[in-house]
Scaffold this motif. Structure first.
Motif, short mmCIF file in Angstrom:
data_model
loop_
_atom_site.label_atom_id
_atom_site.label_comp_id
_atom_site.label_asym_id
_atom_site.label_seq_id
_atom_site.Cartn_x
_atom_site.Cartn_y
_atom_site.Cartn_z
N THR A 189 0.98 -0.94 0.11
CA THR A 189 -0.03 -0.41 -0.39
C THR A 189 1.36 1.56 0.25
O THR A 189 0.59 2.22 -0.98
N VAL A 190 1.81 1.39 1.10
CA VAL A 190 2.38 2.39 1.20
C VAL A 190 3.57 2.74 -0.56
O VAL A 190 3.80 4.24 -0.60
N ALA A 191 4.10 1.91 -0.73
CA ALA A 191 4.85 1.77 -2.48
C ALA A 191 3.87 2.16 -3.10
O ALA A 191 4.10 3.13 -4.04
N GLY A 192 2.72 1.95 -3.37
CA GLY A 192 1.28 1.96 -4.67
C GLY A 192 1.26 3.00 -4.40
O GLY A 192 1.62 4.07 -5.38
N LYS A 193 0.95 4.00 -3.41
CA LYS A 193 1.09 4.99 -2.84
C LYS A 193 2.25 5.81 -3.06
O LYS A 193 1.96 7.53 -3.90
N GLY A 194 3.01 5.68 -3.39
CA GLY A 194 4.52 6.05 -3.46
C GLY A 194 4.74 6.91 -4.84
O GLY A 194 5.11 7.62 -5.28
N LEU A 195 4.31 5.01 -4.92
CA LEU A 195 4.77 5.69 -6.66
C LEU A 195 3.43 6.61 -7.58
O LEU A 195 4.02 7.32 -8.68
N CYS A 196 2.49 6.46 -6.55
CA CYS A 196 1.72 7.16 -8.08
C CYS A 196 2.08 8.67 -7.85
O CYS A 196 1.58 9.43 -8.36
N ALA A 197 2.33 9.05 -6.51
CA ALA A 197 2.07 10.72 -6.14
C ALA A 197 3.72 11.20 -6.42
O ALA A 197 3.44 11.99 -7.77
N VAL A 198 4.84 10.06 -7.33
CA VAL A 198 6.13 9.99 -8.55
C VAL A 198 5.20 10.29 -9.85
O VAL A 198 5.43 11.31 -10.34
N MET A 199 4.55 9.60 -9.78
CA MET A 199 3.81 10.58 -11.05
C MET A 199 2.53 10.57 -11.12
O MET A 199 2.69 11.94 -12.72
N TRP A 200 2.41 11.03 -10.97
CA TRP A 200 1.35 12.57 -10.88
C TRP A 200 2.73 13.65 -10.55
O TRP A 200 2.27 14.83 -10.92
N PHE A 201 3.06 13.98 -10.10
CA PHE A 201 4.58 14.78 -9.94
C PHE A 201 4.96 14.87 -11.60
O PHE A 201 4.86 16.67 -11.91
N TRP A 202 5.34 13.62 -11.54
CA TRP A 202 6.53 13.89 -13.16
C TRP A 202 5.23 14.79 -14.35
O TRP A 202 5.54 15.30 -14.87
N VAL A 203 3.73 13.61 -14.38
CA VAL A 203 2.42 14.40 -15.04
C VAL A 203 2.59 16.00 -15.01
O VAL A 203 2.59 17.13 -16.33
N PHE A 204 2.53 16.67 -13.92
CA PHE A 204 2.23 18.22 -13.27
C PHE A 204 3.51 18.93 -13.94
O PHE A 204 3.20 20.06 -14.40
N TYR A 205 4.61 17.96 -13.79
CA TYR A 205 6.17 19.00 -14.14
C TYR A 205 6.01 19.17 -15.68
O TYR A 205 6.49 19.61 -16.61
N ARG A 206 5.62 17.75 -16.24
CA ARG A 206 5.60 17.58 -18.04
C ARG A 206 5.01 18.80 -18.40
O ARG A 206 4.97 19.22 -19.28
N ALA A 207 3.75 18.78 -17.53
CA ALA A 207 2.42 19.60 -18.18
C ALA A 207 2.90 21.39 -18.23
O ALA A 207 2.35 21.83 -18.85
N LYS A 208 3.64 21.42 -16.61
CA LYS A 208 3.98 23.02 -17.34
C LYS A 208 5.32 23.16 -17.83
O LYS A 208 4.61 23.84 -18.50
N GLN A 209 6.20 22.10 -18.04
CA GLN A 209 7.01 22.58 -19.46
C GLN A 209 6.63 22.30 -20.95
O GLN A 209 6.93 23.34 -21.28
N ASP A 210 5.44 21.23 -20.69
CA ASP A 210 5.10 21.24 -22.10
C ASP A 210 3.89 21.23 -22.78
O ASP A 210 3.03 20.97 -24.12
N GLY A 211 2.85 21.99 -21.63
CA GLY A 211 1.36 21.98 -21.77
C GLY A 211 0.85 23.22 -22.61
O GLY A 211 0.31 22.39 -23.67
N ALA A 212 1.52 24.18 -23.03
CA ALA A 212 1.70 25.15 -24.21
C ALA A 212 1.52 24.81 -25.79
O ALA A 212 1.12 24.28 -26.49
N VAL A 213 2.65 23.72 -25.79
CA VAL A 213 2.90 23.24 -26.65
C VAL A 213 1.55 21.78 -26.74
O VAL A 213 1.22 21.85 -27.54
N LEU A 214 1.97 20.74 -26.21
CA LEU A 214 0.15 19.66 -26.25
C LEU A 214 -1.68 20.90 -26.88
O LEU A 214 -1.82 20.21 -27.78
N LEU A 215 -2.03 21.91 -25.63
CA LEU A 215 -2.67 22.27 -26.17
C LEU A 215 -2.43 23.15 -27.71
O LEU A 215 -3.52 23.86 -28.23
#
Length: 83
Positions: A23-49
């Motif tokens: 459970t702890v590992a799953g929540k931790g990896l989920c948090a890392v995934m969402w941090f990465w998604v938001f980081y890439r959205a900040k970097q490349d969001g305007a290009v994607l849209l």
């Protein structure tokens, strides 16, 4: 439709309990995934849209080399063409 038959004797199963570290590992990896998604959205969001081109905002290609580096490259190209 479930194949339980006429006697009401359907299939039963138990859901196994997760171990705490799963459970702890799953929540931790989920948090890392969402941090990465938001980081890439900040970097490349305007290009994607489609709000800007990928090459916009990259006017400075010097990488801190200054004009001497550009003059050196031009000189090397001129020397290689003259031979």
């Amino acid at each position: 439709m479930g194949g339980g038959g006429g006697g009401g004797g359907g299939t039963t199963f138990t859901i196994p309990h997760n171990k705490r570290w799963h459970t702890v590992a799953g929540k931790g990896l989920c948090a890392v995934m969402w941090f990465w998604v938001f980081y890439r959205a900040k970097q490349d969001g305007a290009v994607l849209l489609g709000l800007r081109h990928p090459w916009d905002g990259h006017d400075d290609h010097s990488h801190g080399h200054g004009h001497k580096h550009e003059e050196f490259v031009v000189q090397c190209l001129a020397d290689s063409l003259s031979h």
